[in-house]
Design a protein around this motif. Structure first.
Motif, PDB file in Angstrom:
ATOM      1  N   ALA A  64     -10.943   4.792  22.948  1.00 50.25           N
ATOM      2  CA  ALA A  64     -12.021   3.913  22.533  1.00 50.25           C
ATOM      3  C   ALA A  64     -11.806   2.512  23.078  1.00 50.25           C
ATOM      4  CB  ALA A  64     -12.094   3.884  21.015  1.00 50.25           C
ATOM      5  N   GLY A  65     -12.895   1.877  23.445  1.00 51.58           N
ATOM      6  CA  GLY A  65     -12.827   0.517  23.961  1.00 51.58           C
ATOM      7  C   GLY A  65     -12.952  -0.490  22.836  1.00 51.58           C
ATOM      8  N   PRO A  66     -13.378  -1.701  23.142  1.00 55.99           N
ATOM      9  CA  PRO A  66     -13.524  -2.741  22.122  1.00 55.99           C
ATOM     10  C   PRO A  66     -14.576  -2.351  21.094  1.00 55.99           C
ATOM     11  CG  PRO A  66     -14.559  -3.406  24.184  1.00 55.99           C
ATOM     12  CD  PRO A  66     -13.768  -2.175  24.485  1.00 55.99           C
ATOM     13  N   LEU A  67     -14.430  -2.865  19.887  1.00 56.77           N
ATOM     14  CA  LEU A  67     -15.351  -2.504  18.820  1.00 56.77           C
ATOM     15  C   LEU A  67     -16.698  -3.185  19.027  1.00 56.77           C
ATOM     16  CD1 LEU A  67     -14.442  -2.070  15.122  1.00 56.77           C
ATOM     17  CD2 LEU A  67     -16.625  -3.066  15.772  1.00 56.77           C
ATOM     18  N   HIS A 207     -19.863   2.790  21.394  1.00 54.96           N
ATOM     19  CA  HIS A 207     -19.648   2.544  19.967  1.00 54.96           C
ATOM     20  C   HIS A 207     -18.548   3.417  19.360  1.00 54.96           C
ATOM     21  CE1 HIS A 207     -23.102  -0.079  19.983  1.00 54.96           C
ATOM     22  NE2 HIS A 207     -23.893   0.892  20.411  1.00 54.96           N
ATOM     23  N   ASP A 208     -17.714   4.014  20.201  1.00 55.22           N
ATOM     24  CA  ASP A 208     -16.656   4.896  19.684  1.00 55.22           C
ATOM     25  C   ASP A 208     -15.756   4.185  18.680  1.00 55.22           C
ATOM     26  OD1 ASP A 208     -17.581   6.985  21.173  1.00 55.22           O
ATOM     27  OD2 ASP A 208     -15.872   7.094  22.544  1.00 55.22           O
ATOM     28  N   SER A 209     -15.324   2.976  19.002  1.00 59.35           N
ATOM     29  CA  SER A 209     -14.438   2.245  18.095  1.00 59.35           C
ATOM     30  C   SER A 209     -15.146   1.921  16.786  1.00 59.35           C
ATOM     31  CB  SER A 209     -13.943   0.950  18.759  1.00 59.35           C
ATOM     32  OG  SER A 209     -13.039   1.239  19.801  1.00 59.35           O
TER      33      SER A 209
END
Length: 259
Positions: A64-67, A207-209
């Protein structure tokens, strides 16, 4: 002391020392064996974790990338996606997993009633997206579908896409939503949703994070199963002795709207 007694005591001491040496030797071998087993277990666990990461699906993005919260997300930690008029007198809070069969049954039975009450301005629904099934059965369908739903929220089409996903929900053991191509394919049934921006959001896991944050918030709550359904903060769906029905929900919301 006689020589015989002296020799007897010396012999006893020697036997005791010999016994202690044997015990120490056994203990040492046991410790060495335990250490070896621990090392093997750790290495094995590491290999298992690596296998899970490597085999977690065919998508390019593995971490996951940034929230990034979807547009319009509200509430504590911004993990709530609201549907309906903000000034509605009743609020339905729903915790759902797109792979959860119980959630699919809830949506099948209550979807039309909920949308009708929202349209009348009597009900606002707060959705919390959860990834329980990914953890229980492995896969990435819960996460990918929730991310895609958040991408639909960015486009102002969350409710329509949310409903579409549940209408096309696969079997619990079938991780069909793990394929992002399937999520994009379904978006073509929501007018105006299948755009380059939506596709990129889905493929990149934008939106993974945020989805993981939503699941963590659920894990720390008092609720541990999906679907969890609250009406104005009260659990109205989990009582098997007094099961909720669409008619009961409508009656409670309508009564509250009348004050």
């Amino acid at each position: 002391m006689s020589q015989k007694n002296s020799e007897g005591k010396r012999s006893a001491r020697e036997r005791l020392q010999e016994q202690r040496r044997k015990e120490e030797s056994r203990t040492k071998r046991k410790r060495t064996l335990i250490a070896a087993v621990v090392v093997v277990a750790v290495l094995g666990a590491g290999a298992g974790i690596a296998a899970l990461v490597a085999g977690g699906g065919s998508d390019k993005k593995k971490t996951a990338g940034p929230l990034v919260a979807p547009q319009g997300a509200t509430g504590k930690d911004t993990v709530t996606i609201p549907v309906g008029k903000p000034d509605a007198k009743s609020t339905l809070t729903v915790y759902e997993d797109f792979r959860c069969p119980g959630c699919g049954q809830f949506e099948l039975g209550f979807r039309d009633t909920i949308r009708d009450l929202e349209a009348k301005g009597q009900l606002k629904t707060d959705y919390h997206l959860v990834t329980l099934i990914d953890g229980n059965l492995r896969g990435s369908g819960s996460l990918n579908a929730a991310n895609a739903a958040a991408c639909a929220q960015d486009a102002g089409k969350f409710a329509a896409y949310h409903d579409l996903l549940f209408k096309n929900q696969p079997q619990e053991t079938d991780d069909a939503f793990g394929k992002k191509s399937r999520l994009i394919e379904l978006s073509g049934q929501v007018p105006g949703l299948d755009t380059p921006a939506f596709r990129k959001c889905v493929e990149d896991g934008t939106h993974d994070s945020w989805v993981k944050k939503s699941h963590e918030a659920f894990s720390k709550s008092a609720y541990h199963a999906t679907p969890t359904v609250l009406l104005n903060g009260k659990d109205v769906y989990g009582d098997q002795k007094n099961p909720l029905t669409p008619d009961k929900l409508r009656q409670m919301v309508t009564a509250n709207a009348k004050g």
